[in-house]
Motif scaffolding. Sequence first.
Motif, short mmCIF file in Angstrom:
data_model
loop_
_atom_site.label_atom_id
_atom_site.label_comp_id
_atom_site.label_asym_id
_atom_site.label_seq_id
_atom_site.Cartn_x
_atom_site.Cartn_y
_atom_site.Cartn_z
N ASP A 317 0.55 -2.34 3.99
CA ASP A 317 1.15 -1.16 3.35
C ASP A 317 1.70 -1.45 1.96
O ASP A 317 1.46 -0.70 1.00
CB ASP A 317 2.26 -0.58 4.24
CG ASP A 317 1.70 0.07 5.49
OD1 ASP A 317 0.47 0.35 5.51
OD2 ASP A 317 2.46 0.31 6.45
N ASN A 318 2.47 -2.56 1.82
CA ASN A 318 3.06 -2.84 0.50
C ASN A 318 1.99 -3.25 -0.51
O ASN A 318 2.07 -2.92 -1.70
CB ASN A 318 4.14 -3.92 0.61
CG ASN A 318 3.60 -5.24 1.13
OD1 ASN A 318 2.64 -5.28 1.89
ND2 ASN A 318 4.22 -6.34 0.71
N GLU A 319 0.93 -3.95 -0.05
CA GLU A 319 -0.17 -4.34 -0.94
C GLU A 319 -0.96 -3.10 -1.38
O GLU A 319 -1.37 -3.00 -2.54
CB GLU A 319 -1.09 -5.33 -0.24
CG GLU A 319 -0.43 -6.66 0.07
CD GLU A 319 -1.22 -7.50 1.07
OE1 GLU A 319 -0.98 -8.72 1.13
OE2 GLU A 319 -2.05 -6.92 1.80
N LEU A 320 -1.15 -2.17 -0.46
CA LEU A 320 -1.86 -0.94 -0.77
C LEU A 320 -1.10 -0.13 -1.81
O LEU A 320 -1.68 0.39 -2.77
CB LEU A 320 -2.07 -0.12 0.50
CG LEU A 320 -2.78 1.23 0.35
CD1 LEU A 320 -4.19 1.03 -0.20
CD2 LEU A 320 -2.83 1.96 1.70
N ALA A 321 0.22 -0.03 -1.64
CA ALA A 321 1.05 0.71 -2.60
C ALA A 321 0.97 0.06 -3.98
O ALA A 321 0.90 0.76 -5.00
CB ALA A 321 2.50 0.76 -2.11
#
Length: 580
Positions: A317-321
């Motif tokens: 999730d944080n990498e995608l954001a």
Amino acid sequence: MAKQINRYARTKKLLGQILKEMKVVHEGMIQEALAVQRSEGGQIGQILVRNGHIDEGTLQEGLARQAGMEMTDLSTVNFDEELLGEIDANTARMFNILPVRREGNTLYVALANPSNTAVLEDLRFMTGGEVAGVLAPQEQIDKLVDRHYAGAVDSMRALVDDVVSNVGGGGGGGSSAARGGHVDLEDQEAMANSPPVIKLLQYILFQAIRDRASDIHLEPFESEFKIRYRVDGALYELESPPQHLSLSLISRVKVMSGLDIAETRLPQDGRIEMSIGGRPVDLRISTLPTMYGESCVIRVLDRTVVSLDLEQIGLRDNELATMKHLVQLPHGIVLVTGPTGSGKTTTLYSALNLANDVGVKIITTEEPVEYELDGIMQINVDESIGVSYADCLRAILRQDPDMILVGEIRDPETAQIAVEAALTGHVVFSTLHTNNAAQAVPRMLDLGVEAFLVSATVEAMLAQRLVRTICNGCKVQYEPSYEILTELGLESTDLHGKHFAYGKGCRQCNNTGYKGRTGIYEMIVMSEALREMVMKGASSDALRDQARREGMRTLRESGLLAVFDGITTVEEVIRETTEL
């Protein structure tokens, strides 16, 4: 009748004009669809369907008229054994076609894609007669092929026997040709175009593509001819045909890709576009002379197997954001690193897909272009004619782009121009071959870019690997051994609430325990502290340590999270990562 059809096809009208003549649309609808096409890309027929102006049946009829083909309702066709015997089971499944009738020397086959005329040419070779196409709905063809050819599957052994009995036991001897022996060119062409050889190659292609292979290897050795294909990064071997068939099969590949079959002393590269199982597939061909004949590798580019959705490639999730933020930057360089076959191009394509918008001009330069993206200008690099990455990049900057993809930064000139592009208000995505994300900085310095320019332009570095995912059809949980925990640097107390799994093997995954692959990532976003360290000439290890203090996950740590989520196995993570 077939000649009339071909003459009509050569002078075919635009689809919009045909639909107007059918009185199903008017000029306003066509102009509206053309405006959508200019801004978003896509096919005008599908845009008209999407806008509610026509239905799929009307579109199919218009396409049939455009191609000079008649529309056929397969529910009215009487399929007897004699008719079905005109096309063998593997050919019907591979090309998603069905014989519907014979008129004199002409066999009529139903296909769903009117532009897939290459299959008709292949069928003419195989049947020795005239073949013409009629158009039918995809759903009808799929259903009837499954019904009428159920259980009728040719084996590799039966096809090989057919080749040997029809082409001859000698087959041209690949090894004798490799050692300077004489092979008659006319005989070689005749073998390449013989129906049994065509069927055998179709079988090999169909088997590999059905199993989602990324590469097919045809490899002649002194006493055997190996056929292997790579699925999810691992090589598997098919039943081997006799060694003397290597020349016939590889000649057939060369004929299909437009290569010179008389030239066996130099490497050659080619391309085949075909439809297999109703899906458009792009095959990239590479031949290489060896001691015992030409080795041939077929790269399979099947868009239906590869997801170009940034949310489907394994980013957490944080990498995608972070990636979504990076594609919206006004300028800067984003570098994706990793070895060959680690999924770098898929990640970059997915990022471009997300950024692709009518308000953003995107240009790519690649070697070669792997997948065509609607609305994005894509350029093939060809060093053999003097078109290098640097040359393309210079020309691209004069085309007023907002975002640029450079397939690989591998020489000082390309690196310098990429930096200049970032400094002049462009977002540049590119790849480097390094083992981890932090090593991208010294690699850019090695290419002659000044440290202050690297610090000013590089916005993020992403290292990645691909790991095989556990087959959901045979996934089971287990308790890891002490040795495994030790190798991973874990204690039993670290495993509270964590789960380990593996695949036992089943029909869905060909008893491998794995099906598909996903990415694991190591992402560094440049902070002020990291930029200062780059300016001072800090080592990659020092940069990596600082990035970890700022929250970066290593490849090994990302892999372990995928293990705990039940996505992949410990063995895959250990194989693809090292803990420094």
